[in-house]
Design a protein around this motif. Sequence first.
Motif, mmCIF file in Angstrom:
data_model
loop_
_atom_site.group_PDB
_atom_site.id
_atom_site.type_symbol
_atom_site.label_atom_id
_atom_site.label_comp_id
_atom_site.label_asym_id
_atom_site.label_seq_id
_atom_site.Cartn_x
_atom_site.Cartn_y
_atom_site.Cartn_z
ATOM 1 N N ASN A 1 43.952 28.707 26.607
ATOM 2 C CA ASN A 1 43.537 28.565 28.002
ATOM 3 C C ASN A 1 42.198 27.846 28.097
ATOM 4 N N ILE B 1 47.059 31.315 31.519
ATOM 5 C CA ILE B 1 46.105 32.411 31.636
ATOM 6 C C ILE B 1 46.769 33.703 31.186
ATOM 7 N N PRO C 1 46.909 37.400 32.248
ATOM 8 C CA PRO C 1 46.583 38.436 33.229
ATOM 9 C C PRO C 1 46.372 39.794 32.559
ATOM 10 N N PHE C 2 45.602 40.631 33.208
ATOM 11 C CA PHE C 2 45.333 41.970 32.680
ATOM 12 C C PHE C 2 46.492 42.907 32.989
ATOM 13 N N MET D 1 50.682 33.848 32.221
ATOM 14 C CA MET D 1 50.958 33.109 33.458
ATOM 15 C C MET D 1 50.830 31.615 33.179
ATOM 16 N N LYS E 1 50.708 28.086 35.152
ATOM 17 C CA LYS E 1 50.401 27.644 36.507
ATOM 18 C C LYS E 1 50.976 26.259 36.775
ATOM 19 N N ASN F 1 54.257 29.434 40.093
ATOM 20 C CA ASN F 1 53.843 29.799 38.748
ATOM 21 C C ASN F 1 54.986 30.532 38.050
ATOM 22 N N LEU G 1 55.630 33.687 35.280
ATOM 23 C CA LEU G 1 54.969 34.831 34.668
ATOM 24 C C LEU G 1 55.873 35.469 33.618
ATOM 25 N N MET H 1 50.248 45.992 36.564
ATOM 26 C CA MET H 1 49.606 44.722 36.886
ATOM 27 C C MET H 1 49.255 44.714 38.362
ATOM 28 N N GLU H 2 48.169 44.024 38.709
ATOM 29 C CA GLU H 2 47.770 43.913 40.111
ATOM 30 C C GLU H 2 47.929 42.474 40.593
ATOM 31 N N PHE H 3 48.289 42.340 41.890
ATOM 32 C CA PHE H 3 48.520 41.037 42.503
ATOM 33 C C PHE H 3 47.714 40.921 43.793
ATOM 34 N N LYS H 4 47.483 39.711 44.219
ATOM 35 C CA LYS H 4 46.727 39.464 45.451
ATOM 36 C C LYS H 4 47.512 39.928 46.663
#
Length: 642
Positions: A436, A563, A565-566, A576, A578, A583, A585, A600-603
């Motif tokens: 990355n 990337i 992700p956590f 991920m 992009k 994207n 995943l 996992m958390e998302f926007k």
Amino acid sequence: MSPKKQHLEQLLKALEQLTIGECHESYHVPRLWQETAKGQHTVNPARYYHDIISRLVNSPELPFDNSGAPADEWSRSAIVYNLFPRLTTAFDHDNNNIISADPMASGFRETGTLLKSIALLPYIKQLGVNTLYLLPVTEPGYYGKKGALGSPYAIKNPFIIDPLLSEPVLGLRAEIELQAFVEAAHHLGMRVVLEYVFRTASVDSDWISTHPDWFYWLKGNSEENQQFGPPRFEHDTLTRIYEQVDKHEFDHLPAPSEEYRNQFSEAPLTTRLNPDGSMTGIAADGKECRIASAFSDWPPDDSQPPWTDVTYLKMHRDSSFNYMAYNTIRMYDAALDRPEVINNELWSSLESIIPFYQSTFSIDGAMIDMGHALPSALKAAIVEKARQQNSDFAFWDENFDPSSSVKEEGFNAVFGSLPFVIQDPIYIRGLLNFLNKTGSAIPFFATGENHNTPRLCHNHPRQETGRNRSRFIFALGIMLPALPFIHSGMELCEWHPVNLGLNFSDEDRRNFPSETLPLFSTGSYDWSRTNDLEPLNAFISKLLVIRRRYHDIISSGEKGSLIVPFVTGPEILAVMRKGEGHNLLFIGNSNPQEHSSGTMEFKNSHFTLTDLIGGQTLRVADHKLHLELQPGECLIVELTAE
């Protein structure tokens, strides 16, 4: 006769002659070679191979992926199946639990051949493969050979194909069968890449008698040199060597001891072939000398035993460097970087090898064994000569670093380091974060194994654990800016090592001597039982369809396009990729033995996702996706770019 298939049709004609009579010898083949089924059945070999090749010849010709594209472009879209023909299509055809090195009474072989490799091409194509990469197919040496068959890296003559790869019953040279193999692969829309060995030769190389100055010689005969091995360095000297090499300071690299250097003789004036197959030289002083066998030259304190069937080629003529050590056969002291000491005739011969295969066999690319250990000027000349003949010819390098410097050398892909980080998700994350940050100038091989590393199932023979591990690594690999790479047998969950090269333990070296390793001796895959597990063929094919669909996103090596992700679960890995507007995943459980959970958390707060592999629906609620993954389970989902 079609010019594109003339050798394939010649092979077909030879088989037609054999079908006139019946084969009175039981000949068993795996059902998986032609069906999606386990087990084996009994066939007439001539009719069996005739029918397969006849169907292939009469089928519509398929175009290459990215036909006419530059080497960079078609290499980046390559989906690779790696064959070692002598092993890949070996099978116990007479069911006596032995793979014989000698032909059967019918004249067909049990060891792998090019005829059987042609018959396997529809199977390989069905996986979703578009590129075939073959380990060396040239004739190996015989003197000092490892195992029953010898190492394919002990090159006796780089212009002669290994006779063991032909079927004696056909009466055709191995060269004809290799030409037919390439024609068949091209007919099915698959490119062919061959591996080449330029740094070494066999200790009984055909070149020795005509060009003794291309080799390193030891004073005395074989009995007097039984203890020959790599040079030994004191601790302080080793420290200095490592410091200089790390800094790429190659001026006045520390040389081996005078005692070691004095073992070597100048090239002999005459040579003779001994009854045992060894070569003896007679030096100018009338004394005998012999070819020096090779050893692992880096690190300089490596303890591996000598390679008894291999010797290093002498790339430079300089009496001050008339010995084999890291500073003459890999790192090359700066004093050797002078035109007047280049072994020009040897270099010219090496530069001519690939053009010979281009014109004779119509191959599409080359993998260079130990390319990073060749003199840079020679490496550049090899690339230039081949590109003069075919500007779209691809070059792959046995290099771990997919950097811009390798691309500038004219290479289109490298081996990469993925097999060396797969033991621990922490190391995998380290590699992904590095990609990355730096990007990937050229693709590397997306694989967890090759012929020099442990199989993914190595520690889990005939267990579901190995299968889970293979699924996870392959699914992760297709998400990287890399070439999906199937080391033949991986799809069968093969566990037995091909060779003990890298990442093996002392226990492995005790348990798997050379005579048990199929890089040197007879062996076969578990084609008919597939280790009592379902093969991974359907899983692999499905993933390769996904990769093709999202190729533009996945193949990008740009910085920031990958990337990590956590995820709260330490054994769950997410990647991920992009793209513009959407994207991709990947989420996978790196633990092949136990289930793992994480979040996992998302926007966005609430939405659903569909797994492209299994079709299951995933729900994000309150910005969170809760995961419960079975051992080795993987998910791939498409996301709208945020």
